[in-house]
Structures are given as structure tokens and as C-alpha cells.
Design an enzyme around this catalytic site. Structure first.
Site, PDB file in Angstrom:
ATOM      1  N   GLU A   4       1.436  -1.128   0.174  1.00  0.00           N
ATOM      2  CA  GLU A   4      -0.314   0.356   0.329  1.00  0.00           C
ATOM      3  C   GLU A   4       0.426   1.150  -0.163  1.00  0.00           C
ATOM      4  O   GLU A   4       2.158   1.282   0.782  1.00  0.00           O
ATOM      5  CB  GLU A   4      -0.678  -0.090   1.709  1.00  0.00           C
ATOM      6  N   GLU A  17      -3.346  10.346   2.966  1.00  0.00           N
ATOM      7  CA  GLU A  17      -4.882  10.302   3.321  1.00  0.00           C
ATOM      8  C   GLU A  17      -4.894  11.330   4.159  1.00  0.00           C
ATOM      9  O   GLU A  17      -3.894  12.383   4.236  1.00  0.00           O
ATOM     10  CB  GLU A  17      -5.033   9.396   4.569  1.00  0.00           C
ATOM     11  N   ASP A  56       0.283   5.302   0.880  1.00  0.00           N
ATOM     12  CA  ASP A  56      -0.890   6.224   0.775  1.00  0.00           C
ATOM     13  C   ASP A  56      -0.838   7.741   1.225  1.00  0.00           C
ATOM     14  O   ASP A  56       0.465   8.015   1.517  1.00  0.00           O
ATOM     15  CB  ASP A  56      -1.811   5.737   2.747  1.00  0.00           C
TER      16      ASP A  56
END
Length: 333
Positions: free
Chosen positions: A108, A112, A110
Site C-alpha cells: 500500500e 490520506e 497512502d
């Protein structure tokens, strides 16, 4: 202030041109060409131009979409305008993952965006996982030098075999270099691009002290200039298709220019509020890839401890497609 803002925009564009990689020259894909709705039924709306998307969070559900293809490396970007006013507990995520294919050893990357109470600014959280290394979070948090609710700003992820770089308006804010000590913790398997808005009340704002207040709903995040520029992977053969142009752009984008590196340093000194490398509550000894800067460690001690939400599911299981402005007068940021 207006003059300084224009200067910052000019310098971000100039940095891209110097590196030989110009974001504005990359193809913008329509939603139909590049993406599929993930969840949220009518909470996802595609505008008439076919290239701008609106995601909504309300009492019923959040919403999200996912790329039609899997990618092994590339440059992924979107112009995003975040919800305004009270947004505590709201999470907008622009990220890459293969969690639907590798539940126990997923990768992953990210980006955010964490909402806040009225009068407080949105924060950015970046993170990476490799091979299911979710027990070793590599989070960083920072503020922005502008209000991300007033206008669109470009957020980008560069992922190559050796680098991961997070950009805001073509200015690098974080660089992760693959090291031998990281082993499988560096993302290395094909991933899809996800974009979602969801309720992170349990952790996103002050460790869950402030949650989503649906009195202020709907919360609307807007997206445009969607870029998927990388090496698409056949989901059956797991073999990447990467034309020479994309491969060259990936190589160019990972070469941070001296101007960009200087801006990244300024950004991190002025706006970074948390780095896992200095969190002695979580890690008694810094992870091996960390380069500890005593001055930075001292500065980050003034911030409150950070609470994370583990690895929440930002999307729902569902039928997938067949294919897989604060500016210092002496410094720019």
C-alpha cells in the site's frame, strides 16, 4: 500575499520542467476509460465532461472509485478540493493497494487527508506498507501552506522500483528510498489506484476525540485532472506493459532536482508534525531506513502523540471489473 502565491506556483511548475518531467504534459483520462465505481451508489457523481468526479460522505455511506487496471510502478495524480467547514473524522484517501488480491501480504502507498474541527486545518498523512508489514507503520503527518478547501491542488504519487515520492503541486514533500534493510517492506507487487471518502471518527481527528458530525453533511470531495501514467499489468499473466515514454517519465520523475530538494527541506522543517522515525513510544529503536536528525527530533517533540487507525478498510467488498496560504517571505513554502 498574492504575489508570493503566484511565485510559489511558478516555482513548482519550473521545478517540473527542470527535471525533464512536466505534469501538465501527461494525458488526462476520462472516468469511463480509467476507473470503476467501488462503492457509494449515488454518492459518486461524474460530471458532464467525463473527467471530473464528486465523492460524497453522508449518513448512509461514503463513496469511492478504483482504477480499471493494476500497475507496477508509475506516476499517479489528481487535483483535489476537500470539504470545507467542520470536517472532523472525515478521511479522504488517494492511495494504491492490492489488498483485494493479497489479503495477508498486501502492499500500500497512502495519501490520506484528515479532517478537523471548525477553524483547524486539514492534515496530510502519508504511509507505505509492503508485503503485509502493517505492524510497522511508516506514517508521516504534516500541514499545508494553503487552504485545501478553497481550490483544487494537485497531489501525486511516484512509485518506481527504487523510490516512492509524494508531491503536492509538483513539490516533493516526502521521499522513500528503497534500502536493503527494508526488505519486503517496500511495495513491490502490482497495485490499483483507489480514491475514497469515508468516516474515520475513531481515530482521524485528535485520536478520535472529534468524530464526524452529520449535521454538517454532506461532505463533498471533488476530483479532476486524473492521471494514471504507468506500467499496466495483465491480471492473468501478471506481466507489466510499459511503453518507453512511461518508463522514461518514471525515471525522470524520481530524479528530484536541487530546487525541488530545497523546497522539500523547507516544507518538512515548517510543516511536518509527525514522523515514525522519531516515535519512541511505538519504536524503541528507529526502523533501519530512518536517518535520525537530532534537531528534527527535538522540534517534533512539541506535538502531541499521534493515534492511528490501524488498517481500516477504506473500500467495501464488491464485484470488481474483469481487469484488474501561509507563505514565508524568504522561503517559498
Amino acid at each position: 500575499m498574492e504575489t508570493l502565491s503566484r511565485f510559489l506556483i511558478f516555482m513548482s511548475l519550473f521545478s517540473g520542467l527542470v527535471s525533464g518531467f512536466a505534469l501538465q504534459n501527461l494525458p488526462i483520462q476520462s472516468f469511463e476509460e480509467g476507473y470503476t465505481q467501488l462503492f457509494g451508489d449515488k454518492n459518486l457523481f461524474v460530471h458532464k465532461d467525463g473527467k471530473s468526479v464528486r465523492l460524497t460522505l453522508d449518513e448512509r455511506t461514503g463513496s469511492g472509485f478504483v482504477s480499471n487496471d493494476l500497475y507496477l510502478h508509475g506516476f499517479f495524480s489528481a487535483s483535489i478540493k476537500l470539504p470545507s467547514d467542520y470536517s472532523a473524522g472525515v478521511v479522504v484517501a488517494f492511495y494504491m493497494s492490492n489488498g483485494d488480491m493479497y489479503e495477508k501480504n498486501h502492499d500500500e502507498i497512502d495519501f490520506e487527508f484528515l479532517g478537523n474541527i471548525r477553524g483547524k486545518e486539514w492534515r496530510i498523512q502519508t504511509n507505505i506498507y509492503g508485503n503485509g508489514s502493517t505492524h510497522l507503520g511508516r506514517e508521516e503527518r504534516s500541514n499545508l501552506w494553503f487552504d485545501p478547501t478553497e481550490d483544487f491542488h494537485q497531489y501525486s504519487i511516484l512509485w518506481s522500483e527504487s523510490h516512492i515520492i509524494f508531491f503536492v503541486d509538483n513539490i516533493p514533500i516526502r521521499e522513500v528510498k528503497r534500502t536493503e534493510s527494508m526488505g519486503g517492506d517496500f511495495p513491490s507487487k502490482p497495485m490499483s489506484l483507489y480514491t475514497t471518502i469515508w468516516d474515520g471518527s475513531k481515530w482521524a481527528t485528535n485520536g478520535g476525540k472529534y468524530g464526524v458530525n452529520y449535521k454538517y453533511a454532506p461532505y463533498i470531495a471533488r476530483f479532476s485532472n486524473l492521471v494514471l501514467h504507468g506500467c499496466a499489468v495483465d491480471p492473468i499473466e501478471q506481466f507489466p506493459r510499459c511503453d518507453e515514454g512511461a518508463a522514461e517519465d518514471i525515471r525522470a520523475a524520481q530524479e528530484i532536482t536541487p530546487s525541488q530538494r530545497s523546497k522539500m527541506g523547507v516544507y518538512r522543517r515548517k510543516h511536518m508534525t509527525y514522523s515514525y522515525c522519531y516515535d519512541r513510544t511505538r519504536y524503541k529503536v528507529a526502523l533501519p531506513e530512518c536517518v535520525v536528525n537530532p534537531a528534527e527530533a527535538q522540534r517534533l517533540r512539541v506535538y502531541d502523540p499521534v493515534t492511528f487507525g490501524g488498517v481500516p478498510r477504506r473500500h467495501r467488498s464488491g464485484k470488481r471489473r474483469s481487469k484488474r496560504s501561509r507563505v514565508d517571505e524568504t522561503e517559498s513554502i
